[in-house]
Design a protein around this motif. Structure first.
Motif, short mmCIF file in Angstrom:
data_model
loop_
_atom_site.label_atom_id
_atom_site.label_comp_id
_atom_site.label_asym_id
_atom_site.label_seq_id
_atom_site.Cartn_x
_atom_site.Cartn_y
_atom_site.Cartn_z
N TYR A 45 0.84 -1.21 0.00
CA TYR A 45 0.00 0.00 0.00
C TYR A 45 0.87 1.25 0.00
O TYR A 45 0.60 2.21 -0.73
CB TYR A 45 -0.91 -0.01 1.23
CG TYR A 45 -1.75 1.22 1.40
CD1 TYR A 45 -2.92 1.40 0.66
CD2 TYR A 45 -1.38 2.22 2.32
CE1 TYR A 45 -3.69 2.54 0.83
CE2 TYR A 45 -2.16 3.36 2.49
CZ TYR A 45 -3.32 3.52 1.75
OH TYR A 45 -4.08 4.65 1.91
N MET A 46 1.92 1.24 0.83
CA MET A 46 2.84 2.37 0.88
C MET A 46 3.47 2.63 -0.48
O MET A 46 3.57 3.78 -0.93
CB MET A 46 3.91 2.10 1.94
CG MET A 46 5.08 3.05 1.95
SD MET A 46 6.48 2.55 0.85
CE MET A 46 7.07 1.08 1.67
N VAL A 47 3.90 1.56 -1.17
CA VAL A 47 4.52 1.72 -2.48
C VAL A 47 3.52 2.31 -3.48
O VAL A 47 3.84 3.23 -4.24
CB VAL A 47 5.07 0.37 -2.99
CG1 VAL A 47 5.52 0.49 -4.44
CG2 VAL A 47 6.24 -0.09 -2.12
N LEU A 48 2.29 1.79 -3.47
CA LEU A 48 1.27 2.28 -4.40
C LEU A 48 0.96 3.76 -4.15
O LEU A 48 0.87 4.55 -5.10
CB LEU A 48 0.00 1.45 -4.28
CG LEU A 48 0.10 -0.01 -4.72
CD1 LEU A 48 -1.18 -0.76 -4.42
CD2 LEU A 48 0.43 -0.10 -6.21
N LYS A 49 0.79 4.13 -2.89
CA LYS A 49 0.54 5.53 -2.56
C LYS A 49 1.73 6.40 -2.96
O LYS A 49 1.55 7.53 -3.43
CB LYS A 49 0.26 5.68 -1.06
CG LYS A 49 -1.02 5.03 -0.58
CD LYS A 49 -2.24 5.82 -1.02
CE LYS A 49 -2.42 7.07 -0.20
NZ LYS A 49 -3.70 7.75 -0.49
N GLY A 50 2.93 5.87 -2.77
CA GLY A 50 4.12 6.63 -3.14
C GLY A 50 4.22 6.84 -4.63
O GLY A 50 4.58 7.93 -5.10
N LEU A 51 3.92 5.81 -5.42
CA LEU A 51 3.96 5.94 -6.88
C LEU A 51 2.96 6.99 -7.36
O LEU A 51 3.26 7.80 -8.23
CB LEU A 51 3.66 4.59 -7.53
CG LEU A 51 4.75 3.52 -7.42
CD1 LEU A 51 4.23 2.17 -7.89
CD2 LEU A 51 5.99 3.92 -8.22
N LYS A 52 1.77 6.96 -6.77
CA LYS A 52 0.76 7.94 -7.17
C LYS A 52 1.17 9.36 -6.80
O LYS A 52 1.01 10.29 -7.58
CB LYS A 52 -0.59 7.59 -6.54
CG LYS A 52 -1.25 6.37 -7.17
CD LYS A 52 -2.65 6.16 -6.62
CE LYS A 52 -3.35 5.02 -7.34
NZ LYS A 52 -4.73 4.80 -6.86
N SER A 53 1.73 9.51 -5.59
CA SER A 53 2.14 10.85 -5.16
C SER A 53 3.30 11.37 -6.00
O SER A 53 3.48 12.59 -6.14
CB SER A 53 2.53 10.83 -3.68
OG SER A 53 3.71 10.08 -3.47
N ALA A 54 4.10 10.44 -6.56
CA ALA A 54 5.24 10.83 -7.40
C ALA A 54 4.82 11.00 -8.87
O ALA A 54 5.66 11.30 -9.71
CB ALA A 54 6.35 9.80 -7.30
N GLY A 55 3.54 10.79 -9.17
CA GLY A 55 3.05 10.96 -10.54
C GLY A 55 3.25 9.74 -11.42
O GLY A 55 3.04 9.83 -12.63
N LEU A 56 3.62 8.60 -10.83
CA LEU A 56 3.82 7.37 -11.61
C LEU A 56 2.56 6.52 -11.54
O LEU A 56 2.55 5.39 -11.07
CB LEU A 56 5.03 6.61 -11.08
CG LEU A 56 6.37 7.36 -11.15
CD1 LEU A 56 7.47 6.56 -10.48
CD2 LEU A 56 6.75 7.67 -12.58
N ASN A 57 1.46 7.09 -12.03
CA ASN A 57 0.16 6.43 -11.90
C ASN A 57 0.09 5.13 -12.68
O ASN A 57 -0.60 4.19 -12.28
CB ASN A 57 -0.95 7.38 -12.38
CG ASN A 57 -1.09 8.59 -11.48
OD1 ASN A 57 -1.16 8.46 -10.27
ND2 ASN A 57 -1.10 9.77 -12.06
N GLU A 58 0.79 5.06 -13.83
CA GLU A 58 0.71 3.84 -14.64
C GLU A 58 1.26 2.64 -13.87
O GLU A 58 0.69 1.55 -13.89
CB GLU A 58 1.48 4.00 -15.95
CG GLU A 58 0.99 5.15 -16.84
CD GLU A 58 1.82 6.40 -16.63
OE1 GLU A 58 2.42 6.54 -15.53
OE2 GLU A 58 1.86 7.24 -17.53
N LEU A 59 2.38 2.85 -13.17
CA LEU A 59 2.96 1.75 -12.39
C LEU A 59 2.08 1.38 -11.22
O LEU A 59 1.97 0.22 -10.85
CB LEU A 59 4.35 2.16 -11.88
CG LEU A 59 5.50 2.14 -12.88
CD1 LEU A 59 6.77 2.64 -12.23
CD2 LEU A 59 5.71 0.76 -13.45
N ALA A 60 1.42 2.38 -10.63
CA ALA A 60 0.60 2.13 -9.45
C ALA A 60 -0.69 1.41 -9.79
O ALA A 60 -1.18 0.59 -9.00
CB ALA A 60 0.29 3.44 -8.74
#
Length: 334
Positions: free
Chosen positions: A237-252
């Motif tokens: 969950y932390m990784v997914l939230k981090g990817l989204k906050s960093a603008g890497l929505n495709e990876l998340a």
């Protein structure tokens, strides 16, 4: 995970759901007290944090250098560190004494990033409450943590953040490093190389992402074994939230990538055609691309496929010999 540093994040997430300003006013002074207490205890002069493996929550993940044999420099692990309700405290203390004795000799990437996240959340809370001076001080704390993490913990060669023994990086890839994403620590120019580890099947891009320890680590256990291979819902969950906050929505979100996007995120090496892939495979195998023979296998058409084909022009001819051949069981082998 060092729980105290995540309380402000949890309260801010709750506020965003409920907009309960009264609760925010009530919990903010308590969160300030938590903030001051752990920084006083665990923040080192170089603006990095330490804690024991027991404190990080990743109990059996080795955080020390691979050649470390133990010393008396860390804070000791005693029965008093275990809650009175836990049975066999003495046995647990003895069995984990070596594991828990590595603490203030090092700097912990997860604890440092969690402290940065905490400072960021406290800054946002203070702004919501109109405490502008407090907000500015938390933002300054975040900047100091961010700068120290990038100065000491980031490896340009590996594109990754590591724990430290003093200021020597401990080259062990573990999930704790990805707190850098949600903590706003990883600068934009480092994001691509850092996030590429999440799609590397030899590291964290496993069938069930994201493992607690990189799959190419000598201590990785494919059976999981707690924090040396298991994938945990909180850290994922932390990784997914981090990817989204960093603008890497495709990876998340697991969206389908175009070829260019896949290459940009390190999922493919090059974009081309099958002929180029064959030539490259031959080159890697040390063979002459002109001398190799390519064997192609096609899935045989079943009787059901022939009968239900929606396109008459795509269906094979339906003669009795074909029907008989399709009805006979056969073995396929390489």
């Amino acid at each position: 995970m060092y729980k105290r540093q995540l309380l402000a994040w949890a309260e801010l997430e709750l506020y965003e759901q409920t907009q309960d300003m009264q609760r925010l006013r009530e919990v903010f002074p308590k969160l300030q007290a938590f903030y001051r207490s752990y920084r006083k205890m665990y923040l080192l002069p170089d603006n990095l944090m330490f804690c024991g493996p027991m404190g990080s929550g990743m109990d059996n993940l080795k955080r020390w250098p691979r050649d470390w044999q133990g010393d008396d420099l860390g804070m000791p692990f005693t029965e008093q560190d275990i809650h009175p309700s836990v049975k066999n405290a003495k046995r647990i203390t003895e069995s984990r004494r070596h594991l828990a004795s590595w603490n203030r000799q090092g700097r912990f990437i997860d604890a440092s990033c969690q402290a940065a996240l905490d400072a960021l959340c406290m800054h946002r809370m203070a702004k919501l409450l109109g405490e502008d001076a407090e907000a500015a001080s938390y933002l300054e704390d975040h900047s100091q943590l961010r700068d120290a993490i990038n100065q000491y913990c980031w490896s340009e060669e590996d594109g990754f953040y590591f724990d430290l023994a003093e200021h020597q990086q401990i080259r062990r890839f573990h999930v704790g490093a990805f707190w850098a994403l949600i903590a706003g620590v990883c600068p934009e120019e480092k994001l691509e190389s850092f996030a590429s580890h999440l799609t590397d099947p030899n590291r964290f891009g496993r069938t069930v992402p994201v493992p607690s320890l990189s799959a190419d680590d000598p201590d990785y256990d494919p059976g999981g074994n707690y924090w040396v291979g298991s994938s945990w819902a909180p850290t994922t969950y932390m990784v997914l939230k981090g990817l989204k906050s960093a603008g890497l929505n495709e990876l998340a979100t697991g969206e389908i990538f175009s070829a260019n996007q896949a290459q940009r995120h390190g999922l493919v090496d090059e974009i081309g055609f099958i002929e180029g892939a064959i030539d490259r495979a031959a080159e890697l195998a040390g063979l002459d691309p002109q001398a190799v023979r390519v064997v192609s296998y096609k899935t045989p058409v079943s009787l059901f496929d022939m009968l239900v084909s929606a396109r008459a022009d795509a269906a094979p001819s339906l003669d009795w010999r074909s029907l008989l051949e399709l009805s006979v069981p056969r073995a396929y082998y390489l």
